[in-house]
Design a protein around this motif. Sequence first.
Motif, short mmCIF file in Angstrom:
data_model
loop_
_atom_site.label_atom_id
_atom_site.label_comp_id
_atom_site.label_asym_id
_atom_site.label_seq_id
_atom_site.Cartn_x
_atom_site.Cartn_y
_atom_site.Cartn_z
N SER A 144 -4.26 15.71 4.04
CA SER A 144 -4.95 14.63 3.34
C SER A 144 -3.95 13.53 2.99
O SER A 144 -2.76 13.80 2.81
CB SER A 144 -5.60 15.14 2.05
N CYS A 145 -4.47 12.33 2.90
CA CYS A 145 -3.62 11.18 2.58
C CYS A 145 -4.41 10.24 1.68
O CYS A 145 -5.51 9.83 2.03
CB CYS A 145 -3.21 10.46 3.87
N ALA A 146 -3.84 9.93 0.53
CA ALA A 146 -4.47 9.02 -0.42
C ALA A 146 -3.76 7.68 -0.40
O ALA A 146 -2.53 7.63 -0.54
CB ALA A 146 -4.43 9.62 -1.82
N ALA A 147 -4.54 6.64 -0.22
CA ALA A 147 -4.00 5.28 -0.23
C ALA A 147 -4.23 4.64 -1.59
O ALA A 147 -5.28 4.80 -2.19
CB ALA A 147 -4.66 4.44 0.85
N SER A 148 -3.23 3.92 -2.06
CA SER A 148 -3.36 3.21 -3.32
C SER A 148 -2.61 1.89 -3.22
O SER A 148 -1.85 1.65 -2.29
CB SER A 148 -2.83 4.04 -4.49
N GLY A 149 -2.84 1.04 -4.21
CA GLY A 149 -2.19 -0.26 -4.19
C GLY A 149 -3.13 -1.31 -3.64
O GLY A 149 -4.32 -1.31 -3.91
N SER A 150 -2.61 -2.18 -2.84
CA SER A 150 -3.37 -3.33 -2.33
C SER A 150 -4.15 -2.95 -1.07
O SER A 150 -3.94 -3.51 0.01
CB SER A 150 -2.43 -4.49 -2.05
N VAL A 210 0.86 -1.18 0.00
CA VAL A 210 0.00 0.00 0.00
C VAL A 210 0.89 1.23 0.00
O VAL A 210 1.86 1.30 0.76
CB VAL A 210 -0.92 0.00 1.23
N GLN A 211 0.56 2.17 -0.84
CA GLN A 211 1.28 3.45 -0.87
C GLN A 211 0.39 4.53 -0.28
O GLN A 211 -0.81 4.60 -0.57
CB GLN A 211 1.67 3.83 -2.30
N LEU A 212 1.00 5.36 0.54
CA LEU A 212 0.29 6.47 1.18
C LEU A 212 0.96 7.76 0.76
O LEU A 212 2.16 7.95 1.00
CB LEU A 212 0.33 6.32 2.70
N THR A 223 -9.12 7.79 1.04
CA THR A 223 -8.49 9.05 1.41
C THR A 223 -8.90 9.39 2.83
O THR A 223 -10.07 9.29 3.18
CB THR A 223 -8.90 10.19 0.47
N VAL A 224 -7.94 9.77 3.62
CA VAL A 224 -8.22 10.21 4.99
C VAL A 224 -7.70 11.63 5.15
O VAL A 224 -6.62 11.96 4.67
CB VAL A 224 -7.59 9.27 6.04
N SER A 225 -8.51 12.47 5.76
CA SER A 225 -8.14 13.87 5.97
C SER A 225 -8.17 14.20 7.45
O SER A 225 -8.90 13.58 8.22
CB SER A 225 -9.09 14.79 5.22
N LEU A 226 -7.36 15.15 7.80
CA LEU A 226 -7.32 15.64 9.18
C LEU A 226 -7.46 17.15 9.15
O LEU A 226 -6.57 17.85 8.67
CB LEU A 226 -6.01 15.24 9.86
#
Length: 120
Positions: free
Chosen positions: A21-27, A2-4, A77-80
């Motif tokens: 913000s953080c976007a997750a991609s991959g598995s 997983v890439q963040l 995507t997770v945001s703070l």
Amino acid sequence: QVQLVESGGGLAQAGGSLRLSCAASGSVISNGVMGWFRQRPGYQRELVATVTDAGTSNYADSGEGRFTISRENAGNTVSLQMNSLKPEDTAVYYCYRKQWSRSSGWSEYWGQGTQVTVSS
């Protein structure tokens, strides 16, 4: 894997706001938790806030009432949102994901970190 990828951060004045913000991609597997940790100068890395894939959020006392964690983009995507910032919020903020799969068990992933600096 997983890439963040994190975005946001930067410089703010005390009392101001910033959004990370953080976007997750991959598995990415929908059985886990995402969130934010931070490392202040001279301190160990510490929890800021997390949110599970089921939507349950958890906050450290330091951010309770000031920070809001949220998920978008089907949960990838997770945001703070950080309001009423204080100089002691100055830190490198890291995106985090932990997920479980039958093949790998529990796996943890970290972003590269983004600097937040709050001036007094």
